[in-house]
Scaffold this active site. Structure first.
Site, PDB file in Angstrom:
ATOM      1  N   PRO A   9       0.790  -1.231   0.000  1.00 43.70           N
ATOM      2  CG  PRO A   9      -0.131  -1.113   2.120  1.00 43.70           C
ATOM      3  CD  PRO A   9       0.510  -2.071   1.168  1.00 43.70           C
ATOM      4  CG  ASN A  10      -0.203   4.315   1.325  1.00 44.36           C
ATOM      5  OD1 ASN A  10      -1.174   4.890   0.830  1.00 44.36           O
ATOM      6  ND2 ASN A  10      -0.251   3.724   2.490  1.00 44.36           N
ATOM      7  NE  ARG A  17       3.989   6.544   1.639  1.00 45.75           N
ATOM      8  CZ  ARG A  17       4.281   5.322   2.059  1.00 45.75           C
ATOM      9  NH1 ARG A  17       4.799   4.448   1.234  1.00 45.75           N
ATOM     10  NH2 ARG A  17       4.045   4.975   3.288  1.00 45.75           N
ATOM     11  CE1 TYR A  22       8.882   4.959   2.680  1.00 47.21           C
ATOM     12  CE2 TYR A  22       7.373   6.819   2.892  1.00 47.21           C
ATOM     13  CZ  TYR A  22       7.865   5.609   3.350  1.00 47.21           C
ATOM     14  OH  TYR A  22       7.348   5.050   4.491  1.00 47.21           O
ATOM     15  CG  ASN A  71       8.395  -2.139   0.216  1.00 46.36           C
ATOM     16  OD1 ASN A  71       7.838  -2.281   1.301  1.00 46.36           O
ATOM     17  ND2 ASN A  71       9.046  -1.025  -0.114  1.00 46.36           N
ATOM     18  CB  ALA A  74       1.629   0.010   6.303  1.00 40.80           C
ATOM     19  CD  GLU A  95      11.177  -7.627   5.355  1.00 36.92           C
ATOM     20  OE1 GLU A  95      11.953  -8.484   5.824  1.00 36.92           O
ATOM     21  OE2 GLU A  95      10.450  -6.904   6.052  1.00 36.92           O
ATOM     22  CG  HIS A  97      11.160  -2.535   4.420  1.00 36.78           C
ATOM     23  ND1 HIS A  97       9.798  -2.439   4.246  1.00 36.78           N
ATOM     24  CD2 HIS A  97      11.399  -3.722   5.017  1.00 36.78           C
ATOM     25  CE1 HIS A  97       9.229  -3.524   4.745  1.00 36.78           C
ATOM     26  NE2 HIS A  97      10.173  -4.319   5.204  1.00 36.78           N
ATOM     27  NE  ARG A 104      10.036   5.982   8.521  1.00 41.21           N
ATOM     28  CZ  ARG A 104       9.116   5.809   7.567  1.00 41.21           C
ATOM     29  NH1 ARG A 104       9.292   4.884   6.637  1.00 41.21           N
ATOM     30  NH2 ARG A 104       8.033   6.565   7.537  1.00 41.21           N
TER      31      ARG A 104
HETATM   32  C1  DQA Z   1       8.268   0.942   3.711  1.00 39.78           C
HETATM   33  C2  DQA Z   1       8.367   1.145   5.232  1.00 39.78           C
HETATM   34  C3  DQA Z   1       7.029   0.912   5.888  1.00 39.78           C
HETATM   35  O1  DQA Z   1       7.137   1.102   7.302  1.00 39.78           O
HETATM   36  C4  DQA Z   1       6.010   1.896   5.364  1.00 39.78           C
HETATM   37  O2  DQA Z   1       4.742   1.634   5.929  1.00 39.78           O
HETATM   38  C5  DQA Z   1       5.942   1.934   3.883  1.00 39.78           C
HETATM   39  C6  DQA Z   1       7.176   1.792   3.103  1.00 39.78           C
HETATM   40  C7  DQA Z   1       9.586   1.277   2.996  1.00 39.78           C
HETATM   41  O3  DQA Z   1       9.743   0.855   1.855  1.00 39.78           O
HETATM   42  O4  DQA Z   1      10.428   1.988   3.549  1.00 39.78           O
HETATM   43  O5  DQA Z   1       4.892   2.168   3.311  1.00 39.78           O
HETATM   44  O6  DQA Z   1       7.996  -0.442   3.450  1.00 39.78           O
END
Ligand code: DQA
Length: 141
Positions: A9-10, A17, A22, A71, A74, A95, A97, A104
């Protein structure tokens, strides 16, 4: 070689964003560059804001692709179902990120994915996806 990138998501909003966290590149433009740089690799890309759709994508690709770069955004921190899906499939999952989740909020330090993944790449920006591609490339040789 067939690699699949799955974003949660997002991450469809990358570039717009919170660019301080990011970065300012959209995932689509990064993905285009990746495809051009690795023409011998067949890439698929799937993004969803919906947890169950991510589980379904893992199930669909997880018995035929050579590698999955995931990835879960959240959902990393909340989704037992995504962790279970990774354990259920045959394809190894890396995985990724973009941000350093350990630097964080505390809730981002929990991952339901890390223990089930072949490995994790954290905090190296979009470069993390490419490092995962390199890992799968090298492990195929
Ligand atoms: C994320 C880190 C997560 O905590 C966050 O909710 C994201 C992006 C990252 O790529 O840094 O949406 O996965």
């Amino acid at each position: 070689m067939h690699l699949v990138i799955i974003n949660g998501p997002n991450l469809n909003l990358l570039g717009r964003r919170e660019p301080g966290i990011y970065g300012s590149s959209s995932f689509e433009s990064f993905f285009e560059q990746l495809r051009e740089k690795y023409p011998a690799i067949r890439f698929d890309y799937f993004q969803s804001n919906i947890e169950g759709e991510l589980v379904t994508a893992l199930q669909q690709y997880g018995f035929e692709a050579d590698g999955i770069i995931l990835n879960p955004a959240a959902y990393t921190h909340t989704s037992v179902a995504i962790g279970d899906a990774i354990a259920a499939i045959n394809t190894p999952v890396i995985e990724v990120h973009i941000s350093n989740v350990h630097a964080r909020e505390d809730f981002r330090k929990i991952s339901h994915v890390s223990a089930k993944a072949a490995g994790s790449i954290i905090g190296l920006g979009l470069k993390g996806y490419e490092l995962a591609v390199n890992y799968f490339q090298d492990s195929k040789k």
